[in-house]
Design a protein around this motif. Structure first.
Motif, PDB file in Angstrom:
ATOM      1  N   ARG A  12       0.872  -1.235  -0.220  1.00 19.66           N
ATOM      2  CA  ARG A  12      -0.179   0.080   0.020  1.00 19.66           C
ATOM      3  C   ARG A  12       0.878   1.238  -0.021  1.00 19.66           C
ATOM      4  O   ARG A  12       1.875   1.238   0.591  1.00 19.66           O
ATOM      5  CB  ARG A  12      -0.980  -0.134   1.402  1.00 19.66           C
ATOM      6  N   LEU A  14       0.306   4.739   1.421  1.00 23.06           N
ATOM      7  CA  LEU A  14      -0.334   5.566   2.472  1.00 23.06           C
ATOM      8  C   LEU A  14      -0.180   6.914   2.490  1.00 23.06           C
ATOM      9  O   LEU A  14       0.550   7.497   3.163  1.00 23.06           O
ATOM     10  CB  LEU A  14      -0.149   4.944   3.664  1.00 23.06           C
ATOM     11  N   ASP A  18      -4.850   8.743   4.708  1.00 19.28           N
ATOM     12  CA  ASP A  18      -4.858   7.269   5.007  1.00 19.28           C
ATOM     13  C   ASP A  18      -3.970   6.929   6.224  1.00 19.28           C
ATOM     14  O   ASP A  18      -4.447   6.073   6.746  1.00 19.28           O
ATOM     15  CB  ASP A  18      -4.414   6.513   3.761  1.00 19.28           C
ATOM     16  N   LYS A  19      -2.809   7.707   6.235  1.00 20.44           N
ATOM     17  CA  LYS A  19      -2.148   7.385   7.569  1.00 20.44           C
ATOM     18  C   LYS A  19      -2.770   7.868   8.499  1.00 20.44           C
ATOM     19  O   LYS A  19      -2.654   7.303   9.634  1.00 20.44           O
ATOM     20  CB  LYS A  19      -0.781   8.028   7.243  1.00 20.44           C
ATOM     21  N   GLN A  22      -5.001   5.023   9.743  1.00 24.02           N
ATOM     22  CA  GLN A  22      -4.454   4.060  10.121  1.00 24.02           C
ATOM     23  C   GLN A  22      -3.899   4.357  11.748  1.00 24.02           C
ATOM     24  O   GLN A  22      -4.086   3.611  12.531  1.00 24.02           O
ATOM     25  CB  GLN A  22      -3.268   3.789   9.318  1.00 24.02           C
ATOM     26  N   ASN A  23      -3.367   5.472  11.817  1.00 27.33           N
ATOM     27  CA  ASN A  23      -2.965   5.909  13.262  1.00 27.33           C
ATOM     28  C   ASN A  23      -4.090   6.046  14.227  1.00 27.33           C
ATOM     29  O   ASN A  23      -3.724   5.633  15.261  1.00 27.33           O
ATOM     30  CB  ASN A  23      -2.214   7.129  13.262  1.00 27.33           C
ATOM     31  N   PHE A 123       0.784  -5.864   6.065  1.00 22.51           N
ATOM     32  CA  PHE A 123      -0.127  -5.338   6.723  1.00 22.51           C
ATOM     33  C   PHE A 123       0.546  -5.161   8.260  1.00 22.51           C
ATOM     34  O   PHE A 123       1.515  -5.677   8.674  1.00 22.51           O
ATOM     35  CB  PHE A 123      -1.333  -6.295   6.750  1.00 22.51           C
ATOM     36  N   TYR A 124       0.067  -4.375   9.064  1.00 23.65           N
ATOM     37  CA  TYR A 124       0.525  -4.197  10.374  1.00 23.65           C
ATOM     38  C   TYR A 124      -0.728  -5.023  11.158  1.00 23.65           C
ATOM     39  O   TYR A 124      -1.793  -5.123  10.791  1.00 23.65           O
ATOM     40  CB  TYR A 124       0.127  -2.696  10.900  1.00 23.65           C
ATOM     41  N   ASP A 308      -4.406  -4.086  10.940  1.00 21.51           N
ATOM     42  CA  ASP A 308      -5.087  -2.902  10.455  1.00 21.51           C
ATOM     43  C   ASP A 308      -5.983  -2.923   9.335  1.00 21.51           C
ATOM     44  O   ASP A 308      -6.975  -2.129   9.201  1.00 21.51           O
ATOM     45  CB  ASP A 308      -4.035  -1.534  10.308  1.00 21.51           C
ATOM     46  N   VAL A 309      -5.689  -3.588   8.508  1.00 21.54           N
ATOM     47  CA  VAL A 309      -6.216  -3.699   6.923  1.00 21.54           C
ATOM     48  C   VAL A 309      -7.798  -4.137   7.391  1.00 21.54           C
ATOM     49  O   VAL A 309      -8.696  -3.625   7.034  1.00 21.54           O
ATOM     50  CB  VAL A 309      -5.648  -4.695   6.023  1.00 21.54           C
ATOM     51  N   LEU A 312      -9.558  -1.246   9.888  1.00 25.00           N
ATOM     52  CA  LEU A 312     -10.003  -0.197   8.758  1.00 25.00           C
ATOM     53  C   LEU A 312     -11.296  -0.526   7.886  1.00 25.00           C
ATOM     54  O   LEU A 312     -12.115   0.353   7.839  1.00 25.00           O
ATOM     55  CB  LEU A 312      -8.700   0.269   7.913  1.00 25.00           C
TER      56      LEU A 312
END
Length: 414
Positions: A12, A14, A18-19, A22-23, A123-124, A308-309, A312
């Motif tokens: 990805r 980001l 987007d970031k 995610q944060n 991914f995270y 995270d994916v 989200l």
């Protein structure tokens, strides 16, 4: 050959918006970890393939890992999951650690899977683990943390359910049915809800079950079970009720999880809208994994992971994804001309020394209206205007970019 502008498939880009989202998810995960007393740790992104052989599923190791060869021709794997690394770390320093341990990790994972909704190849993943106790209270505590993640993200009882099961419970039944190849059958059961009934029955035949075993196993899997029907589930639900969270759980005998190291409790969270076809979160008890790396010690463990994916995607589906401003700047200090640059820098420094997020427009040649448009487009709340007349009077004009209102403020009062 032209450079491809798109990222590698499954990876990805980001951008700031987007970031920021995610944060937001990261912060929610970290808040739960802190609230429940989990300590942060980390491990290497690369591990030797031997770490996963015979512990993780065959499919994961052979088909879903990114492998590289080092200069000594050793096969290394970009970590697809964290639990084996954690078990290795515990086995390495078990005599120096204080148990029970509550550990949390948030970091990158890599799996060569087909990208789809809620799934990427990079991914995270957030891992929550409790090690050093087999007590059922640890099971309840880990389940409570899982529930709290969804509640922290704004979900309700109508948005998700956590299906739980016990591998010990299923294992006993397989023994009663005279089934010896339990590992293969567990893999079949894990796929049951993901394939058609015909395909599931065919997989049992291929696993060498006879007709009676198939009929009895299917009957067992499809029969309803209540907490009071099993001593472990009865105890667990009594504790979950004391936590005030029992309503989020249901026993599902088809939930066995695909990883080979699971022993007792296993669980998966699912989206109730039906729009996400994979687990939002999953985990279980792995009481023998640490011993697999150091047979001289026994450190039971239980944990879960989520990404995270998937989170989200989930918060978007339940309309709980917030509208966030990725720009942290509160004040844009404008530049009227090259002659007033020094004054603008002094105003900038004054704001920053007060720990106020501020930036200066990085071009002395642009007109004021261009600078104000920049502030507006970046959702910067205020613009500080300091022209020659304002500076001579010792004041600045502070413009509210939302309302257009301007106020004169003494520079000394900033």
């Amino acid at each position: 050959m032209a450079i491809q502008l798109q990222p590698v498939k499954g990876f990805r880009d980001l951008y700031p918006a987007d970031k920021a989202l995610q944060n937001y998810v990261f912060d929610k995960l970290k808040a739960v970890a802190s609230l429940y007393g989990f300590e942060n740790y980390d491990g290497p992104i690369l591990e030797p393939i031997e770490l996963y052989l015979g512990k993780s599923s065959k499919e994961l190791v052979e088909e879903q890992t990114f492998k590289i060869k080092d200069k000594k021709d050793q096969t290394l794997v970009m970590r697809p999951e964290m639990t084996p690394s954690l078990a290795r770390m515990i086995a390495q320093k078990a005599n120096q650690l204080v148990f029970p341990l509550k550990l949390f990790n948030l970091g990158l994972r890599f799996r060569y899977e087909a990208p789809q909704k809620g799934r990427e190849r990079e991914f995270y993943q957030a891992d929550f683990d409790i090690l050093g106790t087999e007590n059922i209270l640890a099971d309840a505590e880990i389940l409570a943390a899982a529930v709290n993640i969804f509640l922290n993200l704004g979900a309700t009882e109508n948005d998700f359910v956590i299906y739980i099961n016990s591998r010990t419970f299923v294992d006993r039944k397989l023994t009663e049915l005279g089934i010896e190849n339990k590992k293969d059958i567990m893999s079949c059961i894990d796929r049951k809800d993901k394939i058609s009934r015909e395909a599931f029955l065919e997989s049992l035949k291929k696993a060498s079950l006879n007709e009676k075993q198939i009929i009895d196993l299917v009957s067992f899997l499809e029969s309803e079970i209540k907490p009071q029907d099993d001593e472990y589930f009865k105890k667990l639900f009594n504790i979950l009720k004391r936590y005030g969270i029992d309503q989020y759980f249901k026993i599902n005998k088809n939930t066995v999880r695909g990883l080979d190291y699971y022993t007792g409790l296993v669980f998966e969270a699912k989206d109730l809208s039906g729009k996400i076809n994979r687990a939002l979160l999953g985990g279980g008890r792995y009481d023998n994994l640490v011993s697999a790396y150091n047979p001289n010690i026994k450190v039971p463990g239980i944990g879960f992971a989520t990404s995270d994916v998937i989170l989200l995607e989930f918060i978007k589906i339940i309309n709980k994804a917030p509208q966030l401003n990725p720009c942290p700047t509160k004040y844009l200090v404008t530049i009227f001309s090259q002659e007033t640059l020094n004054d603008s820098i002094q105003i900038l420094n004054k704001l920053r020394k007060q720990n106020i997020s501020a930036e200066i427009y990085p071009d002395t040649e642009k007109k004021l209206d261009k600078q104000l448009k920049y502030a507006d487009r970046n959702n910067i709340p205020y613009a500080v205007i300091a022209g020659p007349e304002e500076i001579q009077k010792g004041i600045v004009k502070v413009k509210d970019m939302k309302t257009g209102e301007q106020k004169e403020i003494n520079i000394s009062d900033l």
